[in-house]
Design a protein around this motif. Structure first.
Motif, PDB file in Angstrom:
ATOM      1  N   GLY A 234       0.900  -1.204  -0.091  1.00 42.36           N
ATOM      2  CA  GLY A 234      -0.178  -0.011  -0.011  1.00 42.36           C
ATOM      3  C   GLY A 234       0.977   1.161   0.125  1.00 42.36           C
ATOM      4  O   GLY A 234       0.557   2.112  -0.797  1.00 42.36           O
ATOM      5  N   GLY A 235       2.011   1.151   0.851  1.00 39.74           N
ATOM      6  CA  GLY A 235       2.741   2.323   0.875  1.00 39.74           C
ATOM      7  C   GLY A 235       3.479   2.764  -0.541  1.00 39.74           C
ATOM      8  O   GLY A 235       3.635   3.724  -0.805  1.00 39.74           O
ATOM      9  N   LEU A 237       2.630   1.674  -3.381  1.00 41.62           N
ATOM     10  CA  LEU A 237       1.635   2.029  -4.287  1.00 41.62           C
ATOM     11  C   LEU A 237       1.303   3.559  -4.507  1.00 41.62           C
ATOM     12  O   LEU A 237       1.330   4.362  -5.358  1.00 41.62           O
ATOM     13  N   LEU A 238       1.053   4.189  -3.079  1.00 42.98           N
ATOM     14  CA  LEU A 238       1.111   5.408  -2.895  1.00 42.98           C
ATOM     15  C   LEU A 238       2.392   6.318  -3.513  1.00 42.98           C
ATOM     16  O   LEU A 238       2.086   7.503  -3.975  1.00 42.98           O
ATOM     17  N   PHE A 241       2.420   6.321  -6.987  1.00 45.02           N
ATOM     18  CA  PHE A 241       1.347   7.480  -7.574  1.00 45.02           C
ATOM     19  C   PHE A 241       1.961   8.788  -7.532  1.00 45.02           C
ATOM     20  O   PHE A 241       1.777   9.593  -8.214  1.00 45.02           O
TER      21      PHE A 241
ATOM     22  N   LEU B  34      -3.827  -4.624   3.378  1.00 41.72           N
ATOM     23  CA  LEU B  34      -3.637  -3.728   2.462  1.00 41.72           C
ATOM     24  C   LEU B  34      -4.557  -2.744   2.733  1.00 41.72           C
ATOM     25  O   LEU B  34      -4.345  -1.327   2.878  1.00 41.72           O
ATOM     26  N   LEU B  38      -4.070   1.085   4.357  1.00 39.59           N
ATOM     27  CA  LEU B  38      -4.236   2.471   3.691  1.00 39.59           C
ATOM     28  C   LEU B  38      -5.412   3.072   4.337  1.00 39.59           C
ATOM     29  O   LEU B  38      -5.233   4.354   4.340  1.00 39.59           O
TER      30      LEU B  38
END
Lengths: 624, 202
Positions: A234-235, A237-238, A241, B34, B38
């Motif tokens: 998740g980290g 992916l950010l 982005f 996940l 987030l």
């Protein structure tokens, strides 16, 4: 799952490349891990040359990296940081996570729990190939024009989020992130398989309280990975982005020089990334060390010819470490302006981890105590792990303390700490595993004398390299600096840097001996007998020649725990797990969690709710 | 793998879960982590202040209805597959697929609505939509959408298998796994919707 795979005609590609046999996949992980390890260690020696002799020219550097990255034989400062970053990434993820856990979880889980293969051999194959692809992508970043990622293996923003920040923030960083995302996919595919196999596919009689400690360690490691890697995903992916889609999750209030002006991306928080990163990053430390500890438990018990001391305590310690590992990530962030109360919570949790860790080391020592020790190569490395784990662990008490960490943060004290406690000691555990299970992997023995030379050079060089770094750190020498010769206060440490670099070269040479021994023994090593170490676990009951499906005919039934060594009531000093209990009335060495029955079927029924049964036994509820 | 490469039930005679079904559960745990990571990041960032709150698009309510309907028809499909009512299984799977598809369309409409209000994924030179809250919400919803599209592919595969008469009471593994995953993406959406709906009050 039947063993009819054995009858399929296998091609070269299906047997050696896209293999679905866990034994072959474990070799693929190991060989890839070794190749990555050679690259990672070589990088460290090359950047240590810069630290020891900052003004000298080394033609080999120019020959290797070209005029751009090593003009006149001297490393470029940006490329130096790139080497440091890629060295850290390779060693943490590619060698000590995939190379260690990937190799031994794959090799040992099906063989030690008594399964024909993993729950999903296909997913297992995918896991390796994602890892391979990830390795290729990471290494390709060394060849791009702007160089590899160079903001450190922790890739903190804004250096990692802003492509214009420095050359290493460009394409190299994008490739780094892509590689890590592929790596996470590999780790998750592998981990899910390991957990499913251990919990679902154990042979008859193999209740949870008869599992070897290796399997307990691999199981808990996989659970840690399953819970922590998605958060890093998740980290990551950010971050991706922010780099590619123009978002500002981690970017805020940045002013760029060169006429660019204020950055349009605002509103983000770079500290947020640190939270997400270390939520994985700290469990990652245990993802690395726990398999090594599991391997050590097995190797020490086998070679001390004694039951492991405190089997139940070892499992509870692993569980304790696993739970606590999720509650301590903030100790990497004491200097981020954290609320002192929160910092204190992280401090207390961090220091509590010392308890289960100490239980494990005391149990290793107690297992060795008055054992009939066989100093095999594997045993030497296992004892080496215990030594390095204690030495490195002690400095964790300093760094876990918020007040001390403010001074020691980002100094060589930190470098010394983690290289000893989870770098060198995990390498020792990995080596213990390689020497111990080499006969199982390749059907041959490694050369013992070369093994001893390898051990002593590695062990001594690990201390010579990392021990002096504590003193550098205490004196305030910062990590990740390219050169100290313009800072007079650090001049006295230059000689120490020379000493450390020479020791590192010694350690590197030792690995060449290992490589020779490893690869030559595959072809010319002495042929192994069925059970060369006289061990109890099931993998030694499988034929030396690898067959897909592991055992011809029925899978062995398990009748006892794996640590029945030197029982006074037995003729032999070891009793494999598949030997039925003859009904001896006197149980001299028994597992504290072992149900009072010798009948495998009964055990299986009793342990239908496995964890519940284990907990029940720990608290003595099952012993009316 | 026994015969059963083509004939696998989700539980064996002793009621023990099939390893693949178990592996799916583990995969779901990974996905939960996940989204937990987030949404935690969302809370941490929001707590730092300088945060722009806005109403969720009305189309997301329609998405929620669509996902609830598709979950109900999925339950029906699984129930009837276990009882060899092949026809009802096929129809229910088709409805599940269509309801899932309408979820995707409503989400698209929702994104358009946000864009109409100036809320984009990436900053737009100081417009309200340039705030990081918009990026967070779109990232969360889009990542969920990606998981749901994966589920749609799964439903389509099981639907085709049911047309080929490969889904029945002796071969329930695929529909059982599909059922589990589909409910997971449905519940995940409910969680995300409620989380984002109540986020301004957090």
């Amino acid at each position: 799952m039947s063993n009819d795979h054995g009858h399929h005609k296998e091609t070269f590609i299906s047997k050696y490349i896209f293999s679905m046999d866990h034994k072959m996949i474990s070799k693929q992980f190991l060989i890839t891990g070794i190749i990555m390890g050679v690259i990672g260690v070589a990088m460290s020696i090359l950047f240590r040359l810069q630290l020891a002799w900052p003004d000298s020219s080394f033609p080999i550097l120019e020959w290797l990296f070209g005029e751009k990255w090593a003009p006149e034989g001297r490393l470029d400062s940006g490329f130096y940081m790139g080497l440091v970053t890629i060295h850290g990434t390779i060693m943490v993820f590619y060698v000590l996570t995939a190379g260690l856990s990937g190799t031994f979880s794959n090799l040992l889980i099906p063989l030690q729990v008594g399964a024909r293969d993993m729950a999903s051999p296909f997913m297992n194959m995918l896991s390796y190939w994602f890892f391979f692809l990830s390795s290729v992508v990471l290494m390709s970043s060394m060849f791009v024009e702007t160089g590899p990622a160079s903001g450190g293996w922790t890739v903190y923003p804004p250096l990692s989020a802003l492509e214009k920040a420095m050359p290493g923030s460009g394409l190299g960083m994008t490739l780094w992130l892509t590689a890590i995302i592929l790596f996470i996919v590999s780790a998750l595919l592998g981990g899910i398989n390991y957990i499913a196999t251990v919990l679902n596919m154990r042979t008859k009689g193999m209740s949870m309280n008869r599992l070897p400690l290796t399997i307990w360690a691999f199981l808990l490691t996989a659970i840690l990975g399953l819970l922590s890697f998605p958060v890093l995903l998740g980290g990551g992916l950010l971050l991706m982005f922010d780099r590619l889609a123009g978002t500002s999750f981690y970017l805020s209030d940045i002013f760029l020089g060169g006429g660019v002006g204020a950055l349009e991306q605002t509103g983000g928080s770079p500290i947020l990334f640190q939270h997400l990163f270390w939520f994985l990053g700290h469990p990652e430390v245990y993802i690395i060390i726990m398999p090594a500890l599991g391997i050590t438990s097995e190797v020490i018990a086998v070679n001390a010819r004694k039951p492991i001391f405190g089997y139940t305590a070892m499992i509870i310690s692993l569980m304790g470490i696993s739970v606590l590992s999720f509650l301590v990530w903030g100790h990497h962030m004491f200097i981020t302006g954290m609320n002192p109360l929160l910092g204190t919570v992280f401090l207390i949790m961090t220091l509590i981890i010392a308890v289960p860790s100490a239980v494990k080391t005391f149990n290793y020592l107690a297992t060795l105590w008055r054992g009939s020790i066989r100093f095999t190569n594997g045993m030497m490395f296992a004892i080496g792990l215990v030594s390095l784990f204690i030495t490195g662990g002690l400095t964790g008490l300093f760094l876990g303390n918020a007040a001390l960490d403010i001074t020691l943060h980002d100094t060589y004290f930190v470098v010394a700490h983690f290289h000893l406690v989870m770098g060198s000691s995990a390498i020792m555990g990995m080596m213990a595993g390689i020497y111990h299970w080499y006969p199982r992997m390749f059907g041959r023995m490694m050369n013992k004398t070369l093994g001893y030379i390898h051990f002593w050079l590695t062990f001594v060089s690990a201390y010579l390299v990392f021990f002096p770094m504590h003193f550098q750190g205490l004196a305030g020498v910062p990590r990740r600096y390219y050169s100290f010769n313009i800072l007079p206060e650090f001049a006295p440490w230059l000689d120490v840097n020379v000493f450390i670099t020479l020791a590192a070269i010694l350690g590197g040479v030792a690995q060449i001996i290992f490589l020779y021994n490893f690869f030559s023994s595959i072809f010319v090593g002495e042929k192994s007998v069925q059970n060369p170490w006289e061990a109890n676990t099931l993998e030694w009951t499988a034929p030396v020649e690898h067959i897909h499906g592991n055992w011809e005919g029925e899978i062995p039934t398990v009748y006892r725990w794996p640590y029945d060594y030197s029982r006074p009531d037995a003729d032999s000093d070891f009793i494999p797990q598949n030997v039925p209990d003859t009904g001896s009335s006197e149980e001299v060495y028994v597992s504290p969690t072992k149900p009072d029955t010798s009948d495998a079927k009964e055990v299986e029924e009793k342990d239908n709710v496995m964890l519940f049964a284990l907990i029940k036994n720990w608290f003595g509820l099952g012993r009316a | 793998m026994e015969a059963a490469v083509h004939m696998e039930t989700h539980r064996d005679k002793k009621g023990k879960m099939h390893p693949k079904q178990f592996a799916l559960m583990l995969m779901i745990i990974g996905m939960v982590m996940l989204f937990a990571g987030l949404t935690s990041a969302f809370i941490v960032r929001k707590a730092e202040g300088n945060w722009f709150n806005f109403e969720l698009p009305a189309q997301f309510v329609a998405s929620t209805v669509a996902v609830v309907v598709s979950s109900a028809t999925m339950i029906l499909a699984f129930y009837h597959a276990k009882r060899d009512n092949i026809k009802i299984t096929q129809i229910s799977l088709a409805v599940t697929f269509l309801a899932g598809l309408s979820f995707v369309l409503f989400q698209y409409e929702g994104f358009m609505d946000l864009a109409g209000r100036g809320i984009y994924f990436s900053p737009d030179n100081g417009s309200e939509g340039g705030m990081v809250s918009g990026s967070f919400i779109i990232a969360l919803v889009a990542l969920h959408l990606l998981h749901l599209v994966g589920g749609l592919v799964f439903v389509a595969i099981v639907f085709i298998k049911s047309l080929l008469l490969k889904v029945h009471k002796k071969n329930t593994l695929s529909i059982s796994m599909c059922n589990t995953y589909w409910h997971f993406v449905g519940i995940l959406w409910m969680y995300l919707y409620l989380f984002l709906y109540f986020a301004p009050q957090l």
